[in-house]
Design a protein around this motif. Structure first.
Motif, mmCIF file in Angstrom:
data_model
loop_
_atom_site.group_PDB
_atom_site.id
_atom_site.type_symbol
_atom_site.label_atom_id
_atom_site.label_comp_id
_atom_site.label_asym_id
_atom_site.label_seq_id
_atom_site.Cartn_x
_atom_site.Cartn_y
_atom_site.Cartn_z
ATOM 1 N N GLU A 144 4.245 11.493 -10.315
ATOM 2 C CA GLU A 144 3.133 12.432 -10.148
ATOM 3 C C GLU A 144 3.569 13.896 -10.234
ATOM 4 O O GLU A 144 2.756 14.780 -10.064
ATOM 5 N N LYS B 246 2.158 1.685 -3.529
ATOM 6 C CA LYS B 246 1.054 2.052 -4.432
ATOM 7 C C LYS B 246 0.692 3.529 -4.251
ATOM 8 O O LYS B 246 0.371 4.216 -5.223
ATOM 9 N N ARG B 247 0.768 4.033 -3.020
ATOM 10 C CA ARG B 247 0.527 5.461 -2.796
ATOM 11 C C ARG B 247 1.624 6.296 -3.470
ATOM 12 O O ARG B 247 1.352 7.343 -4.039
ATOM 13 N N GLN B 248 2.869 5.828 -3.397
ATOM 14 C CA GLN B 248 3.987 6.541 -4.037
ATOM 15 C C GLN B 248 3.890 6.506 -5.560
ATOM 16 O O GLN B 248 4.270 7.463 -6.227
ATOM 17 N N HIS B 249 3.422 5.383 -6.093
ATOM 18 C CA HIS B 249 3.399 5.167 -7.549
ATOM 19 C C HIS B 249 2.009 4.677 -7.977
ATOM 20 O O HIS B 249 1.847 3.528 -8.400
ATOM 21 N N PRO B 250 0.991 5.545 -7.911
ATOM 22 C CA PRO B 250 -0.369 5.096 -8.216
ATOM 23 C C PRO B 250 -0.565 4.598 -9.649
ATOM 24 O O PRO B 250 -1.467 3.800 -9.907
ATOM 25 N N SER C 142 0.829 -1.207 0.000
ATOM 26 C CA SER C 142 0.000 0.000 0.000
ATOM 27 C C SER C 142 0.870 1.266 0.000
ATOM 28 O O SER C 142 0.525 2.256 -0.644
ATOM 29 N N GLY C 143 1.990 1.225 0.680
ATOM 30 C CA GLY C 143 2.891 2.378 0.687
ATOM 31 C C GLY C 143 3.460 2.659 -0.696
ATOM 32 O O GLY C 143 3.487 3.809 -1.144
#
Length: 194
Positions: free
Chosen positions: A166, A99-103, A96-97
């Protein structure tokens, strides 16, 4: 060039030989156009972050540095923690960490990165990071201007745009060096920051 034309299938008459004038040789391609063609090839390789292909388009002096750039793009595996720490890390929290960094990265690639961390597998870690870069970033060479050729060396101004993850797009224009080696124009810009 001679062209044979058969007169009648199965006939006993001899083949007719006709001649056409040879096409004129193609006009030589200017150094400026060769450099533009080289930059187009570089843009294609850059679009997929193919450092092996980029190194083939680089002068001998910097070829290894370009090929090995991928190893310097990401923090070393040791920066993530010690092998024992990573092996016991909660997988769901790591996923999850990241995925938040690299959506924009695929779940499969995030899973490969987490797996590489847990197994403390540096080649797999580098490969997963490179794949995340490919999935989440974009680089284009927008313009090639002010080409100046002096013998077997040249310079040109390259305008590039980078979209990394992002972050908003960043466009800049920088001078770039080229060199002709073995009859072929190659990029000869030092890839290391000055």
């Amino acid at each position: 060039m001679a062209v044979l034309a058969l007169a009648g299938c199965g006939s006993e008459s001899a083949p007719e030989v006709t001649s056409s004038a040879a096409a004129p040789p193609p006009a030589p391609v200017s150094a400026e156009q060769q450099i533009r063609d080289l930059v187009a090839q570089e843009e294609k390789a850059l679009g997929t972050f193919d450092f092996n292909r980029l190194s083939e388009l680089t002068c001998q002096q910097y070829r290894d540095a370009v090929r090995n750039q991928v190893a310097t793009l990401f923090p070393p595996l040791s920066a993530a923690g010690a092998p024992g720490e990573l092996a016991g890390a909660p997988v769901d929290l790591l996923r999850s960490g990241f995925k938040r960094q690299h959506p924009k990265a695929s779940d499969a690639t995030i899973n490969q990165l987490v797996d590489a961390l847990i197994r403390y597998d540096d080649p797999a870690y580098q490969a997963a990071n490179l794949e995340i870069l490919r999935q989440t970033s974009k680089a284009t060479i927008d313009k090639v201007e002010n080409i100046k050729v002096t013998g077997d060396t040249a310079t040109a101004d390259l305008t590039t745009t980078w979209v990394l993850g992002e972050t908003p797009p960043a466009t800049s224009t920088q001078p770039n060096a080229f060199r002709k080696e073995n009859g072929r124009w190659l990029d000869c810009q030092n890839p290391s920051p000055q």
